[in-house]
Design an enzyme around this catalytic site. Sequence first.
Site: not given
Length: 366
Positions: A226-228, A236
């Site tokens: 995950a990135d966020r 995201a």
Amino acid sequence: MEQYDEVYSAEDGWHAIREMRTRGAPAIAIVAALSLAVELQSTTLSDNAEEVQAFILEKLQYLVTSRPTAVNLADASRKLQKVVSGAAERDESDGKSVAKTYCDAAAQMLVDDVSDNQAIGKHGAAWITKTAGEGQVSVLTHCNTGSLATAGYGTALGVIRSLHSNGQLKRAFCTETRPYNQGSRLTAFELVHDKIPATLITDSMASALLKLKGHEERIAAIVVGADRVAANGDTANKIGTYQLAVTARFHGVKFLVAAPRTTIDLQTLSGVEIEIEERAGKEMTFIKGPRFDGVDLDVSHVETVSIAATGIDVWNPAFDVTPAELIDGIITEVGVVEKGPDGKFDLTFAMEARNDGLKPVTIGAA
Ligand SMILES: CSC[C@H]1O[C@H](OP(=O)(O)O)[C@H](O)[C@@H]1O
């Protein structure tokens, strides 16, 4: 022959991140923090604590602008600013002591990230094997979430490493992850390096894999990084993740997000608020030219090879958002967060839980 990218300043760090010479949400935060640490150690600093604090603040605010989607860098910037302001307020502090406090905190991020990833691997492997029942399982992953995206071990790839070291992994499947090919270039490299049984597929093969080989290969889950992660669990991650979640749900395969709590952003209420980075079209329409194994090639001289019709328009979002309703669990270093009886994720408990390595907690299970 090993090749290293030399970073001597926050500006070097910014460019290395923006140009994706280093990438991966946790790695972005760590490289940014350490690039400033290198600059602080090679700069003649003011004796005044407040002046050094202001210098650090300005550089951190600059570094955060390198890439917008992953929250880890902004999270690290907030935490480092807090540590530095605490140091600057102490009566005995001066410029050197403030800079040392910063450098020590930045170095600690490396240590914390590896231990977080090992805990993520442990909790994720336990959840998957508990859910899948007896026998080895296979897992499909996307992009690169291993040691080349973190300080070491990895998040989703950390779960695969833990399954493998426990003797519970039948096979890892990884997607190429167009257009930047983090899967075929980086994840495949890590899996081969660790001698983990693995198969590379194109992104477009994922649904056919689940339909035609899911049962015989015992594919129990798709696990991604995950990135966020927003407060409601919307996540995201690399472009292509959302469609993997859709096909996982259609084929009755669990879909899991593996991320340290430095990737969870309770200030972002849902996925619609997450800024999605769009990258240059040439990253999709060109590939780097031929490489000669064993030759230390200066890539700037390598001709790039066009793989698309000249003049075609391109849409190149680097990430997409997977809605929480398609996510079965969020694997963190303190345990696996599941949805509560209301069918929603509550991430606040995970964010407040003590990271003391005790028994993994299944948080919020219905
Ligand atoms: C350990 S999570 C890494 C995360 O970052 C990747 O994006 P990028 O390669 O553009 O930095 C991808 O979304 C991974 O899941």
